[in-house]
Design a protein around this motif. Structure first.
Motif, mmCIF file in Angstrom:
data_model
loop_
_atom_site.group_PDB
_atom_site.id
_atom_site.type_symbol
_atom_site.label_atom_id
_atom_site.label_comp_id
_atom_site.label_asym_id
_atom_site.label_seq_id
_atom_site.Cartn_x
_atom_site.Cartn_y
_atom_site.Cartn_z
ATOM 1 N N SER B 371 30.125 44.363 35.982
ATOM 2 C CA SER B 371 30.262 42.953 36.344
ATOM 3 C C SER B 371 31.136 42.206 35.346
ATOM 4 C CB SER B 371 28.911 42.276 36.544
ATOM 5 O OG SER B 371 28.070 42.544 35.467
ATOM 6 N N PHE B 372 31.257 42.726 34.143
ATOM 7 C CA PHE B 372 32.205 42.108 33.201
ATOM 8 C C PHE B 372 33.643 42.305 33.696
ATOM 9 C CE2 PHE B 372 35.042 42.863 29.510
ATOM 10 C CZ PHE B 372 35.135 41.551 29.074
ATOM 11 N N TYR B 373 34.008 43.536 34.000
ATOM 12 C CA TYR B 373 35.385 43.796 34.448
ATOM 13 C C TYR B 373 35.669 43.138 35.803
ATOM 14 C CZ TYR B 373 36.550 46.963 30.621
ATOM 15 O OH TYR B 373 36.843 47.486 29.376
ATOM 16 N N GLU B 374 34.606 42.943 36.586
ATOM 17 C CA GLU B 374 34.769 42.263 37.881
ATOM 18 C C GLU B 374 35.297 40.849 37.716
ATOM 19 O OE1 GLU B 374 34.754 42.310 41.396
ATOM 20 O OE2 GLU B 374 35.065 44.343 40.655
ATOM 21 N N ARG B 375 35.185 40.296 36.531
ATOM 22 C CA ARG B 375 35.636 38.917 36.329
ATOM 23 C C ARG B 375 37.151 38.841 36.220
ATOM 24 N NH1 ARG B 375 31.018 36.003 32.571
ATOM 25 N NH2 ARG B 375 32.327 34.182 32.955
ATOM 26 N N ALA B 376 37.816 39.973 36.132
ATOM 27 C CA ALA B 376 39.278 39.978 36.196
ATOM 28 C C ALA B 376 39.677 39.709 37.642
ATOM 29 C CB ALA B 376 39.811 41.326 35.750
ATOM 30 N N GLY B 377 40.972 39.539 37.891
ATOM 31 C CA GLY B 377 41.428 39.406 39.266
ATOM 32 C C GLY B 377 42.587 38.444 39.410
ATOM 33 N N VAL B 378 43.359 38.680 40.454
ATOM 34 C CA VAL B 378 44.432 37.737 40.775
ATOM 35 C C VAL B 378 43.945 36.943 41.983
ATOM 36 C CG1 VAL B 378 45.674 39.602 41.974
ATOM 37 C CG2 VAL B 378 46.855 37.474 41.462
ATOM 38 N N VAL B 379 44.045 35.622 41.900
ATOM 39 C CA VAL B 379 43.425 34.778 42.925
ATOM 40 C C VAL B 379 44.376 33.681 43.403
ATOM 41 C CG1 VAL B 379 41.131 35.148 41.925
ATOM 42 C CG2 VAL B 379 42.448 33.121 41.272
ATOM 43 N N ARG B 380 44.143 33.242 44.640
ATOM 44 C CA ARG B 380 44.836 32.052 45.144
ATOM 45 C C ARG B 380 43.860 30.898 45.042
ATOM 46 N NH1 ARG B 380 45.037 30.269 50.251
ATOM 47 N NH2 ARG B 380 44.367 32.307 50.999
ATOM 48 N N LEU B 381 44.317 29.859 44.370
ATOM 49 C CA LEU B 381 43.449 28.711 44.131
ATOM 50 C C LEU B 381 43.503 27.770 45.328
ATOM 51 C CD1 LEU B 381 44.660 28.232 40.478
ATOM 52 C CD2 LEU B 381 42.423 29.108 41.170
ATOM 53 N N LYS B 382 42.655 26.765 45.286
ATOM 54 C CA LYS B 382 42.581 25.844 46.417
ATOM 55 C C LYS B 382 43.904 25.139 46.684
ATOM 56 C CE LYS B 382 38.569 23.713 45.319
ATOM 57 N NZ LYS B 382 37.483 22.746 45.461
ATOM 58 N N ASP B 383 44.691 24.904 45.641
ATOM 59 C CA ASP B 383 45.968 24.194 45.839
ATOM 60 C C ASP B 383 47.099 25.151 46.188
ATOM 61 O OD1 ASP B 383 46.481 25.509 43.530
ATOM 62 O OD2 ASP B 383 47.270 23.782 42.452
ATOM 63 N N GLY B 384 46.761 26.397 46.429
ATOM 64 C CA GLY B 384 47.780 27.348 46.859
ATOM 65 C C GLY B 384 48.438 28.098 45.724
ATOM 66 N N SER B 385 48.241 27.674 44.491
ATOM 67 C CA SER B 385 48.877 28.396 43.389
ATOM 68 C C SER B 385 48.066 29.653 43.054
ATOM 69 C CB SER B 385 49.020 27.497 42.162
ATOM 70 O OG SER B 385 47.757 27.034 41.746
ATOM 71 N N PHE B 386 48.723 30.555 42.333
ATOM 72 C CA PHE B 386 48.083 31.821 41.977
ATOM 73 C C PHE B 386 47.787 31.869 40.485
ATOM 74 C CE2 PHE B 386 50.018 32.734 45.964
ATOM 75 C CZ PHE B 386 49.205 33.685 46.552
ATOM 76 N N GLY B 387 46.716 32.512 40.146
ATOM 77 C CA GLY B 387 46.398 32.721 38.737
ATOM 78 C C GLY B 387 45.779 34.094 38.587
ATOM 79 N N SER B 388 45.805 34.609 37.379
ATOM 80 C CA SER B 388 45.202 35.921 37.198
ATOM 81 C C SER B 388 44.520 36.044 35.846
ATOM 82 C CB SER B 388 46.260 37.022 37.348
ATOM 83 O OG SER B 388 47.175 36.946 36.276
ATOM 84 N N VAL B 389 43.501 36.882 35.825
ATOM 85 C CA VAL B 389 42.905 37.322 34.565
ATOM 86 C C VAL B 389 42.995 38.841 34.554
ATOM 87 C CG1 VAL B 389 40.779 37.605 33.246
ATOM 88 C CG2 VAL B 389 41.300 35.390 34.269
ATOM 89 N N THR B 390 43.675 39.353 33.550
ATOM 90 C CA THR B 390 43.765 40.797 33.365
ATOM 91 C C THR B 390 42.863 41.143 32.190
ATOM 92 O OG1 THR B 390 46.078 40.599 33.988
ATOM 93 C CG2 THR B 390 45.409 42.701 33.009
ATOM 94 N N ILE B 391 42.079 42.201 32.321
ATOM 95 C CA ILE B 391 41.202 42.571 31.203
ATOM 96 C C ILE B 391 41.530 43.974 30.707
ATOM 97 C CG2 ILE B 391 38.825 42.939 30.421
ATOM 98 C CD1 ILE B 391 37.852 40.972 32.449
ATOM 99 N N GLY B 392 41.772 44.063 29.425
ATOM 100 C CA GLY B 392 41.957 45.360 28.789
ATOM 101 C C GLY B 392 40.922 45.508 27.686
ATOM 102 N N GLY B 393 40.142 46.553 27.749
ATOM 103 C CA GLY B 393 39.115 46.742 26.725
ATOM 104 C C GLY B 393 39.295 48.072 26.022
ATOM 105 N N THR B 394 39.123 48.092 24.712
ATOM 106 C CA THR B 394 39.101 49.384 24.036
ATOM 107 C C THR B 394 37.672 49.912 24.101
ATOM 108 O OG1 THR B 394 38.500 48.523 21.859
ATOM 109 C CG2 THR B 394 40.848 48.597 22.395
ATOM 110 N N VAL B 395 37.561 51.211 24.027
ATOM 111 C CA VAL B 395 36.247 51.846 23.975
ATOM 112 C C VAL B 395 36.252 52.770 22.760
ATOM 113 C CG1 VAL B 395 34.539 53.202 25.237
ATOM 114 C CG2 VAL B 395 36.212 51.845 26.508
#
Ligand SMILES: Nc1ncnc2c1ncn2[C@@H]1O[C@H](COP(=O)(O)OP(=O)(O)O)[C@@H](O)[C@H]1O
Ligand SMILES: [Mg+2]
Lengths: 440, 593
Positions: B371-395
């Motif tokens: 569920s942590f990595y699920e918080r990443a994603g590229v999304v279309r916002l209500k105003d039509g613009s796009f935003g993204s969160v990319t997650i890179g984690g070391t292990v």
């Protein structure tokens, strides 16, 4: 004066439990038994049940012994009077000197604010090419020697200590063999370094809990000196004994072990100590060199493994030599760009070739024909081991760099080394033995 | 409403058991009073009248009977303009400001405002009285660095509201009211530029979530060409200690083509963060001409800092990332190391005496990681613009063995795997990403077919090298030997990259595409090589020039002349072109990417 309790309800290993009021977590108590007095520390509170770990151990403690809470956590005396002195893990004198009680400071204090840290910048010269050239030691670094028992790690530690330009040496011995303790003392004495050295020594025959205190006491004192502007070198040997003591207490407390019996917080416990290494802007510094013996020569054992994740590199000592593979100083790139222009390139290039040499050795051992290239590598590897890796070699970095080029030129054509042309143009020895042979 | 209180019943490490008078909720924050200090804690289990709390501080000195005040709030972060450039601990305490008050050392129980309340911002309204709004809608903007920071209707406001008043264009502090809204019942609410959001809840105020396909360029050849990461995607970097996880993330945080980078230094060395801390304000971002610090937020809860705030730190980081995504920005979150976060969970789970799973990690480890990595994603916002969160984690797998719970749980959910190998880092082959074991589900910025061709060479070359270990060089055909040389060339000239070289350290996609052509030519050509020594020395020569080519400035004279040398050397010996490669090249055309 706090109340004295004279009823110990539970004794398990080194942990005792009493019913008591008004006790605080981590507070100290004095346990008085037939064998004498020992400090004990509160490690769990549950209602009015108080569990303490007894520094001198649970052995011989009786249910009728007295427990007196002291209303303060563990402290150690701090002043210049510590210099040249030898103490045990509870801070009691081991030499014939007086007990010190002035200016008590707390141990295991808070961490340094990361935003107050500065980028390490000073190389510590050791005269050992495998360190200075390939894995440079840097002021404020924390770095263990990974080894197995029988290897000369304490000799290496004391040699670095004697050669390093520091103001103060603090030796924290954990489960130290008495002979090794004497070795350190004699070496430092002979080198005239005793009056700038402090010993906190727990030997193999001392109680386990006191072993746990050694890093904290050593580092608390180191921190105070560093804040006064001193460059302090802390030597911790052997941290595997420290970890084993942690394990012992955790098992007594019935904690769920995570890996081979070690508690789940082993990483955090080790980190709390190693992270004390620091360079205070405008004041002094703490550099920590540890010894981590690897049970069964296994680097994936939880103690070396967790240590490696915490420290800023490690020196592998095997067969009396610092191994180029696995050995690493993570801080080297902070300083090796200003030493000499060829330092980085030569360092990487020589190790790459040494790795190739190892492959050739393997091929050879399987009975394959050695190509011309393999022959060159074999020659190179032998020279590298004899002239660079041997621990008796004691030369300044600059000489070690020159020696590196000589070795390369003796074995290879310049374009076989994989080094940048820029470096080759500037540093490739014009007249190596080999070129002479070829022109002849 | 009166707040619930309680008293301390027990202390075990950083876990405190509290007798509670009144109601408490899970994950609620409470403060334990010790002398004149109040220690922040979080409820992690409730049993009857007792709550178990993890304390975000050292617990020394806490005694039975000490009072506890509950806040009624879950652990939350402050969101608003002024986050960029900050250095926080895991609970969003600003570390430099803490140092101003407390000096060299951290001070227990000292909590400061995350966002500067005194600073003024130039507010421009984007809507007028009468407009209908709901959570996440933009009220106006303020310039923050190079971005238009959207001042939004707080995310926790539910339903539709009507705007009664909006502040006119002008200068305001974050606490000033800039908008008043009213709901259908006539309840009004004043809004400032600041609001709080509980860190453990994902912000999901978007219209739609998309499959990540657009490359997030890292300027690391091996990643962009071979194991790409997409904007809005997830990836992990497992590796034994010293293999180069942190360095890889550090160079990514500098060079990645994204708007904002959130660095979460989670439970590893403090010294490593310092480099970022001290260097970023000095380094210019080539895309914006401003310092890198102006696009960076650092969450720093290193290994000797309290372990409970380490657990919180990755959530603090991802919440701030999601907040900026709501402004239509591309955000990259780099967490080093997710294993320390998992270990923090393990420590607490152990204190709670939960039934342990594998290696004593809690049974819920997998679902929490997922569920942590699920918080990443590229999304279309209500105003039509796009935003993204990319997650890179070391292990940081115990013993460097990937067959352990954290690595395995992570591999199940991420889109790319950059596995670092001890063997490669020992041989100083950086980045030490294992080229045969790593994978990515995202498309490459260079044509995938061409890349697959190269990977095939690598694979077959490796087979030859394995075979050579058994039969020796003498038992290997010249053809196979050349294949092996080609794979070595691909590895040493293209995949390996010198992070500390000013030129080689970061390679644009344009340059990658350009130099890839020559690489491809080398791999696809048939050469006139009469024996193995001849082949070896030919490829040594090629490699030497290619390495110099890599360190020559883009489009400089040196670059051009190195390229000419390479082309000449290839043409001199070329006798043909592999037909498969020819076919792909014809199909793909000259457009490599
Ligand atoms: N890309 C690289 N180029 C050159 N050296 C590197 C590179 N990556 C790692 N190193 C070397 O390896 C050391 C350890 O890398 P680091 O990223 O700290 O490892 P990890 O985080 O995996 O433990 C660094 O200090 C550096 O000396
Ligand atoms: Mg790291």
């Amino acid at each position: 004066m706090k109340k004295i309790y004279s009823r110990i309800e539970e004794i398990a290993g080194n942990v005792i439990t009493v019913t008591a009021e008004d006790v605080r977590y981590s507070e100290l108590a004095l346990v008085t038994s037939g064998h004498g007095k020992s400090l004990a520390e509160v490690i769990r509170l549950r209602g009015n049940k108080v569990s303490l770990q007894v520094y001198s151990g649970g052995r011989g403690v009786s249910t009728g012994d007295e427990v007196q809470f002291l209303g303060r956590p563990m402290q150690v005396s701090f002043s210049d009077n510590l210099l040249g002195r030898i103490f045990d893990g509870s801070g009691r004198p081991r030499d014939k000197g007086p007990t010190l009680e002035e200016n008590l400071i707390e141990i295991g204090g808070p961490s340094v604010n990361p935003s107050k840290r500065i980028i390490p910048r000073n190389m510590i010269r050791t005269g050992i090419p495998m360190i200075d050239l390939f894995n440079t030691l840097v002021e404020s670094q924390k770095l263990p020697i990974f080894s197995v028992s029988g290897e000369p790690y304490n000799e290496l530690l004391s040699r670095i200590a004697m050669q390093a330009e520091v103001d103060l040496i603090i030796l924290g011995g954990m489960g130290l063999k008495y002979d090794d303790f004497l070795f350190f003392r004699d070496t430092l004495e002979k080198g005239g370094a005793m009056d700038r050295t402090i010993f906190f020594v727990h030997t193999a025959s001392d109680p386990v809990v006191e072993c746990l205190m050694v890093p904290d006491i050593s580092l608390a004192v180191a921190e105070k000196f560093a804040l006064q502007g001193k460059r302090v070198l802390v030597l911790l040997t052997d941290m595997t004994n420290f970890a084993d003591s942690l394990k012992e207490i955790a098992i007594t407390m019935e904690q769920v072990p995570s890996n081979r019996g070690y508690p789940g917080d082993l990483y955090s416990q080790l980190a709390a100590r190693y992270e004390k290494a620091v360079d205070f802007e405008g004041a002094g510094s703490i550099t920590t060199l540890g010894v981590t013996t690897m049970p069964g020569d296994d680097v994936t054992h939880p103690v070396p493994d967790n240590t490696g994740y915490i420290t800023e590199g490690q020196y592998y000592l095997r067969g009396g030599r610092i191994e180029p593979f696995g050995s690493l100083s993570r801080l080297k790139q902070m300083v090796n760009d200003t030493t000499r222009a060829d330092h980085r390139g030569l360092m990487d290039g020589m190790i790459r070739l040494y790795a190739n040499y190892k492959e050739s050795v393997e091929k050879k051992s399987m009975g394959f024909r050695m190509s011309e290239w393999d022959q060159k590598l074999l020659r190179y590897g032998a020279l590298f081991e004899a002239k660079m890796m041997d621990l008796t070699v004691n030369i300044p970095l600059e000489e070690a760099l020159d020696l590196g080029w000589e070795i390369l030129a003796e074995c290879f054509q310049s374009d076989e080394t994989g080094l940048q042309s820029k470096l080759l143009d500037q540093f490739w020895p014009r007249k190596s033995i080999r070129d002479e042979q070829e022109t002849a | 409403m009166t707040r619930t209180t309680g008293t301390v019943f027990g202390v075990n490490g950083n876990m405190v058991t509290v007798d509670v008078k009144g109601d408490v909720s899970l994950n609620e924050v409470g403060y334990i009073s010790v002398g004149d200090q109040k220690l922040k804690s979080e409820v992690i289990r409730i049993r009857g009248k007792q709550a178990e709390m993890q304390v975000f501080e050292q617990t020394g000195g806490i005694g039975v009977g000490d009072t506890v005040e509950f806040s009624g709030e879950m652990l939350a972060v402050e969101l608003g303009p002024g986050l960029l450039g900050q250095v926080y601990d895991g609970l969003q305490n600003p570390l430099p400001q803490l140092a101003e008050q407390a000096g060299f050392f951290l001070k227990r129980g000292l909590y400061l405002d995350a966002i500067d309340k005194a600073r003024s911002w130039e507010f421009t309204p984007k809507l007028e009285a009468g407009a209908t709004v709901s959570a996440g809608d933009t009220i106006g903007t303020v310039p923050e660095g190079i971005f238009d920071h959207r001042i939004m209707v707080p995310f926790n406001i539910s339903g539709e509201w009507t705007v009664r008043k909006v502040a006119p264009k002008g200068s305001y502090k974050v606490d000033d009211t800039i908008c008043q809204i009213e709901d259908a019942k006539g309840t009004t609410q004043d809004l400032s530029m600041l609001f709080e959001w509980p860190v453990k809840r994902a912000i999901s105020l978007f219209e739609e979530r998309y499959k990540p396909t657009e490359p997030m360029v890292t300027k690391i050849r091996m990643i962009d060409t071979f194991f790409p990461v997409a904007r809005g995607g997830t990836y992990c970097i497992p590796g034994p200690f010293g293999a180069g996880k942190t360095v890889l993330q550090q160079i990514t945080s500098r060079h990645a083509e994204v708007d904002i980078v959130i660095v979460a230094a989670c439970g590893e060395r403090a010294g490593e963060v310092v480099e970022t801390l001290q260097e970023f304000p000095e380094l210019t971002d080539p895309r914006t001409g401003r310092t890198l610090m102006e696009r960076t937020v650092i969450i720093c809860n290193t290994s000797s800092m309290p372990v409970a705030s380490r657990e919180a730190s990755v959530y603090t980081a991802v919440t701030i990332a999601e907040y900026y995504r709501q402004m239509g920005l591309n955000v990259l979150l780099l967490a080093d190391s997710t294993s320390r976060w998992a270990q923090a969970m393990r420590e607490m789970s152990g204190r709670l005496e939960e039934i342990p799973g594998e290696e004593a990690f809690p049974a819920y480890l997998e679902s929490v990681i997922a569920s942590f990595y699920e918080r990443a994603g590229v999304v279309r916002l209500k105003d039509g613009s796009f935003g993204s969160v990319t997650i890179g984690g070391t292990v940081s797998p115990a013993g460097g063995n990937f067959e352990e719970p954290v690595t395995q749980a992570t591999l199940k959910v991420v889109g790319a795997f950059h596995g670092l190998s001890r063997e490669r880092s020992d041989a100083r082959k950086y980045p030490a990403i294992h080229p045969l074991e790593s994978w990515s589900k995202y498309p490459s910025a260079i044509n995938d077919e061409l890349v697959a061709y190269c990977r095939d060479i690598l694979l077959r070359g490796n087979e030859v090298s394995q075979m050579m270990k058994v039969v020796g060089e003498e038992g290997t055909s010249l053809e196979d030997f050349v294949l092996y040389q080609k794979s070595e060339f691909l590895d040493s000239a293209y995949m390996q990259q010198n992070s500390f070289d000013p030129v080689d350290g970061s390679v644009t996609i344009e340059r990658q595409r350009h130099i890839f052509r020559i690489l491809f030519d080398v791999l696809a050509s048939e050469f006139d090589l009469h024996d193995k020594d001849n082949a070896r020395s030919y490829f040594n020569q090629l490699r030497q020039i290619y390495l110099d080519y890599n360190t020559s400035e883009w489009e400089s004279d040196a670059f051009a002349s190195r390229e000419a040398e390479l082309v000449k050397l290839i043409n001199e010996k070329r006798t043909g072109y592999d037909s498969t490669a020819e076919e792909i090249r014809n199909r793909v055309g000259s457009a490599v990417g």
